[in-house]
Write an enzyme that holds these catalytic residues in place. Structure first.
Site, PDB file in Angstrom:
ATOM      1  N   TRP A 101      13.114  -0.166  -2.727  1.00  0.00           N
ATOM      2  CA  TRP A 101      12.570   1.194  -2.727  1.00  0.00           C
ATOM      3  C   TRP A 101      12.801   1.838  -1.361  1.00  0.00           C
ATOM      4  CZ3 TRP A 101       7.337   3.044  -0.947  1.00  0.00           C
ATOM      5  CH2 TRP A 101       6.777   2.200   0.010  1.00  0.00           C
ATOM      6  N   ASP A 102      13.160   1.025  -0.375  1.00  0.00           N
ATOM      7  CA  ASP A 102      13.453   1.516   0.972  1.00  0.00           C
ATOM      8  C   ASP A 102      14.431   2.694   0.923  1.00  0.00           C
ATOM      9  OD1 ASP A 102      12.470  -1.100   1.016  1.00  0.00           O
ATOM     10  OD2 ASP A 102      13.391  -1.553   2.933  1.00  0.00           O
ATOM     11  N   GLU A 161       1.719  -5.048   1.357  1.00  0.00           N
ATOM     12  CA  GLU A 161       1.904  -6.343   0.686  1.00  0.00           C
ATOM     13  C   GLU A 161       0.926  -7.407   1.180  1.00  0.00           C
ATOM     14  OE1 GLU A 161       6.077  -7.090   1.231  1.00  0.00           O
ATOM     15  OE2 GLU A 161       6.619  -5.954  -0.560  1.00  0.00           O
ATOM     16  N   LYS A 163      -0.530  -4.181   6.116  1.00  0.00           N
ATOM     17  CA  LYS A 163       0.823  -4.458   6.607  1.00  0.00           C
ATOM     18  C   LYS A 163       1.566  -3.167   6.946  1.00  0.00           C
ATOM     19  CE  LYS A 163       5.099  -6.766   5.120  1.00  0.00           C
ATOM     20  NZ  LYS A 163       5.859  -7.253   3.975  1.00  0.00           N
ATOM     21  N   GLN A 164       1.455  -2.191   6.072  1.00  0.00           N
ATOM     22  CA  GLN A 164       2.265  -0.974   6.262  1.00  0.00           C
ATOM     23  C   GLN A 164       1.582   0.201   5.593  1.00  0.00           C
ATOM     24  OE1 GLN A 164       5.021  -3.148   3.542  1.00  0.00           O
ATOM     25  NE2 GLN A 164       5.958  -1.127   3.318  1.00  0.00           N
TER      26      GLN A 164
HETATM   27  C1  BGC Z   1       8.119  -4.451   2.864  1.00  0.00           C
HETATM   28  C2  BGC Z   1       8.651  -3.735   1.643  1.00  0.00           C
HETATM   29  C3  BGC Z   1      10.131  -3.542   1.788  1.00  0.00           C
HETATM   30  C4  BGC Z   1      10.847  -4.837   2.100  1.00  0.00           C
HETATM   31  C5  BGC Z   1      12.302  -4.646   2.421  1.00  0.00           C
HETATM   32  C6  BGC Z   1       8.885  -5.752   3.062  1.00  0.00           C
HETATM   33  O1  BGC Z   1       8.450  -6.389   4.213  1.00  0.00           O
HETATM   34  O2  BGC Z   1       6.753  -4.733   2.721  1.00  0.00           O
HETATM   35  O3  BGC Z   1       7.995  -2.488   1.505  1.00  0.00           O
HETATM   36  O4  BGC Z   1      10.643  -2.986   0.625  1.00  0.00           O
HETATM   37  O5  BGC Z   1      10.255  -5.450   3.213  1.00  0.00           O
HETATM   38  O6  BGC Z   1      12.470  -3.827   3.548  1.00  0.00           O
END
Ligand code: BGC
Length: 767
Positions: free
Chosen positions: A356-357, A485, A597-598
């Site tokens: 999804w990035d 996550e 985390k984000q």
């Molecule tokens: C992130 C995801 C991301 C993936 C690839 C993970 O660490 O939590 O949002 O899609 O890394 O960049």
């Protein structure tokens, strides 16, 4: 904080050899050209700690999924980005002693990544067992002008002595992935051939039949000509030449190695060998300087289109350039089959190419710097995967389409249930990119031709995935993982519920638009998609009755049900040596904690920015940011954009620097695995959308810039609907110059201005 590199505007400089951190340097020094890429490995042998990496776009290996407990719906395979034929190799012996920088005595070592012209330079002096010194200079590039070509110039200058020098330029397909099970090799040899000054090797993957031909040709140039003895070498999946000569005292001997890499992704299988040979011959005939000139001219053009210039802050300048450089090395949008992998060509991690990035973080950079067609290609990539996404939903017992979390071909290739099955918010990001594209370009045809189908099928998935709760008369989304996550299997992740409902709303809006503006196409689509009144009504009901967790006492959105039951600490409370959490805490401890985390709620505020006022953004930022560890590279950029918008300028700058220098400063302590390519586009967002305050609303482009205190000036360029604009922000004013395009209206600080053809709008900086 440890400083790995010298701060410089255009160069990334390693001074002195750093065997202990070599993998970090290798990642940062990666080169790529959209077709292939290599880590910053050495040409000559190196027995120290190193991750050998040569990667070819679109060439992967479907490694059988192996998990302890197989869950229905798991994909058959995990797509590995595979380490391919090492084509940079040149072994070196000086007076019979093998040069291996892990063992050979070396001084004045420098490895420099030149971003302006896209090459890697190494200079060093080796000292042999008799204390004789020999200077080495190695320069290489992967041509941006001709994607299948690479070239290396390898120079040796003995200081004060004549040296017997042996070069062994080779192609080596006997390579493996570090992450392969039991050291499994993914390649089999098909064909090879070597003669003096020339050789080639064709290998194919054990599965999927990707064929890759690599050809080399070289020349040896000496200041003082001496006799050159050449032997050929053939081994399993390996061809080389052994060249022995005398390098005269204080004179330079240079080996130029030209390489071509072709695959059956681009040519019929039986033609790739001839193509590789033809291309390497052409490269050889052009010579190093001419090839380099063409390559660096192509870089000039890329920089002309996408550079961001910052005055007064070299660290920030180096950071953004490094990000833009790596993005342009990874994906240029000229091959619609490709996409942007989180590690690009810089490491093995994150097998598969598309996350999804792409839609959530990379899209805007390519849309504004490479233009509409490239952005459209990214959308079409997903459109072409729609059938696979429908199969994926079906496999999980759901209607509509669920796009994969990670993919190469549209098939899911991620196999952790809490992500594969639960991180479903990705579906909305794919719909959001369609909205984002149409908002920016005004290209409504896209909706009629392709977009609506994706919107309907993703909506169908959401409508099936929600659970109606009769007690509350609300729709809920249970058992999900949000963008954060560090929480799994939660109920009612605010972001997911919000974006799901938004997805349904947008689909209905597009339906109305098509009905009125494209009636014929609309009728065809209704038939094709079997769209019924009943399902449209269901979507409306879900939109009206979606449940959104909310914390009344604080007037903030609750990240998910139960978040407020946690022990609500802040990141400041965590001892520094326990960070990053993912390398120090057990997983269950992370899951139970409140640490994020984000961007999660903040991601929603960013995407649906117009729906939330500044106060709402502030309250949520104040609550969530202090609890966010930013351990995903994708986190600081989104926070930075929101911080800019709510006027937290210092915070916005701090988060900008964190995202811009994430890999240069190894902030998340994982740069050794490869670079964080997708978040690099987030760095661009932090400047353009954050500091520059760029938005598009009602077909109008607007800006609300500020300048970080320690900057004197910054500027960036964007393409918008046929206009090429240069935006410059100084301590006093905002200058918007139209470099290409006709008169049109823009907004700056909520005021309308007419931007004339070839003209400028100058507005006083709002402090
Ligand atoms: C992130 C995801 C991301 C993936 C690839 C993970 O660490 O939590 O949002 O899609 O890394 O960049």
């Amino acid at each position: 904080m440890k400083q790995y590199f010298k701060v410089d505007e255009w160069n990334i400089i390693e001074e002195g050899l750093h065997p202990e951190d070599n993998r970090i340097y290798e990642s940062v020094m990666s080169l790529g050209n959209g077709h292939m890429g290599i880590r910053g490995n050495f040409e000559e042998s190196y027995s120290g700690n190193s991750l050998q990496g040569t990667y070819i776009a679109g060439v992967y290996y479907p490694d059988k999924t192996k998990v302890g407990w197989w869950k229905v719906g798991y994909p058959e395979y995990y797509a590995k980005v595979i380490n391919a034929t090492n084509f940079i190799g040149i072994d070196l012996y000086i007076n019979g002693e093998k040069v291996d920088l892990a063992k050979t005595k070396v001084k004045d070592f420098k490895r420099i990544l030149n971003m302006k012209h896209g090459y890697l330079l190494r200079t060093f002096t080796i000292i042999d067992s008799k204390n004789r010194e020999t200077k080495i200079e190695v320069k290489r590039f992967l041509s941006i002008a001709d994607k299948e070509i690479a070239a290396i110039s390898y120079s040796v200058t003995p200081i004060g002595h004549d040296a017997k020098v042996t070069f062994i330029p080779y192609l080596d397909g006997y390579v493996s992935n570090e992450d392969s099970n039991y050291n499994e090799k993914f390649w089999v040899e098909i064909d090879k051939w070597v003669e003096k000054y020339k050789g080639y090797l064709t290998v194919k993957t054990k599965k999927l039949n990707f064929y890759v031909s690599t050809a080399m040709k070289y020349s040896v140039i000496q200041d003082d000509k001496t006799e050159v003895d050449v032997e050929t070498i053939e081994k399993k999946k390996y061809v080389g030449n052994k060249i022995t000569l005398i390098a005269k005292k204080d004179k330079t001997t240079t080996l130029y190695k030209y390489i071509s890499v072709t695959t059956n992704r681009d040519y019929p299988t039986d033609k790739i060998k001839d193509k590789a040979l033809e291309k390497v011959e052409n490269a050889y005939n052009k010579g190093f300087e001419k090839l380099f000139h063409e390559h660096s001219k192509a870089w000039d053009k890329l920089w002309e289109e996408s550079d961001i210039v910052i005055e007064g802050d070299t660290k920030a300048q180096q950071g953004i350039r490094f990000n833009i450089f790596q993005l342009n090395q990874t994906y240029l949008g000229d091959d619609p089959r490709l996409n942007i992998g989180p590690k690009g060509f810089t490491g093995e991690k994150y097998g598969g190419s598309t996350y999804w990035d792409t839609e959530a973080f990379c899209f805007n950079f390519y849309l504004s710097t490479r233009g509409e067609q490239v952005a459209k290609n990214l959308l079409l990539y997903r459109y072409k995967h729609l059938e696979k996404a429908k199969e994926n939903a079906k496999k999980l017992g759901m209607k509509g389409a669920l796009y994969p979390m990670v993919t190469m071909t549209g098939e899911e290739c991620h196999n952790e249930w809490e992500i594969t099955f639960e991180e479903i918010h990705r579906n909305a990001a794919i719909s959001y990119a369609i909205f984002n594209y149409v908002r920016y370009t005004g290209d409504k045809n896209y909706l009629a031709d392709y977009g609506f189908e994706v919107l309907v099928e993703t909506s169908r998935y959401w409508a099936d995935r929600v659970t109606y709760n009769p007690r509350k008369d609300k729709y809920m989304i249970l058992g999900v993982t949000g963008p954060n996550e560090y929480e799994n299997n939660v109920n009612n992740n605010w972001y997911t519920n919000t974006m799901a409902s938004w997805n349904l709303e947008y689909t209905l809006k597009v339906k109305e638009l098509l009905e009125t503006e494209y009636p014929e196409k609309y009728n065809k689509l209704v038939n094709k998609l079997n769209l019924t009144e009943e399902e449209l009504n269901k979507w409306k009901d879900i939109i009206n009755k979606m449940y959104y967790p909310y914390v009344e006492s604080l007037d903030v959105f609750e990240q998910q049900d139960g978040y407020m039951d946690k022990e609500l600490k802040v990141v400041e409370d965590i001892p520094k040596d326990e960070l990053p959490l993912n390398q120090n805490w057990s997983w269950d401890r992370i899951l139970r904690s409140c640490f994020i985390k984000q961007a999660d709620v903040i991601q929603g505020l960013y995407f649906l920015s117009d729906r939330f006022d500044i106060e709402t953004k502030k309250r949520n930022f104040d609550f969530y940011e202090p609890r966010t560890v930013h351990e995903s590279s994708l986190s600081p950029c989104v926070h930075s954009v929101i911080a800019s918008e709510i006027g937290y300028k210092d915070k916005a700058y701090e988060l900008y620097l964190r995202t811009a220098r994430l890999d240069l400063d190894n902030i998340n302590k994982d740069t050794d695995d490869g670079l964080h390519i997708t978040s690099m586009a987030g760095t661009w967002m932090a400047i353009v959308e954050g500091f520059g305050g760029m938005k598009v609303k009602n077909n109008t482009l607007s800006f609300k810039p500020f300048i970080p205190d320690n900057w004197n000036k910054y500027s960036f360029k964007i393409l918008f609907r046929g206009h090429l604009l240069k935006i410059t922000v100084t301590k006093k004013e905002v200058i918007i110059k139209q470099e290409k395009g006709q008169n049109f209206n823009i907004r700056v600080y909520d005021e309308n201005y007419l931007l004339p053809k070839d003209g400028k709008v100058i507005v006083k900086l709002n402090k």
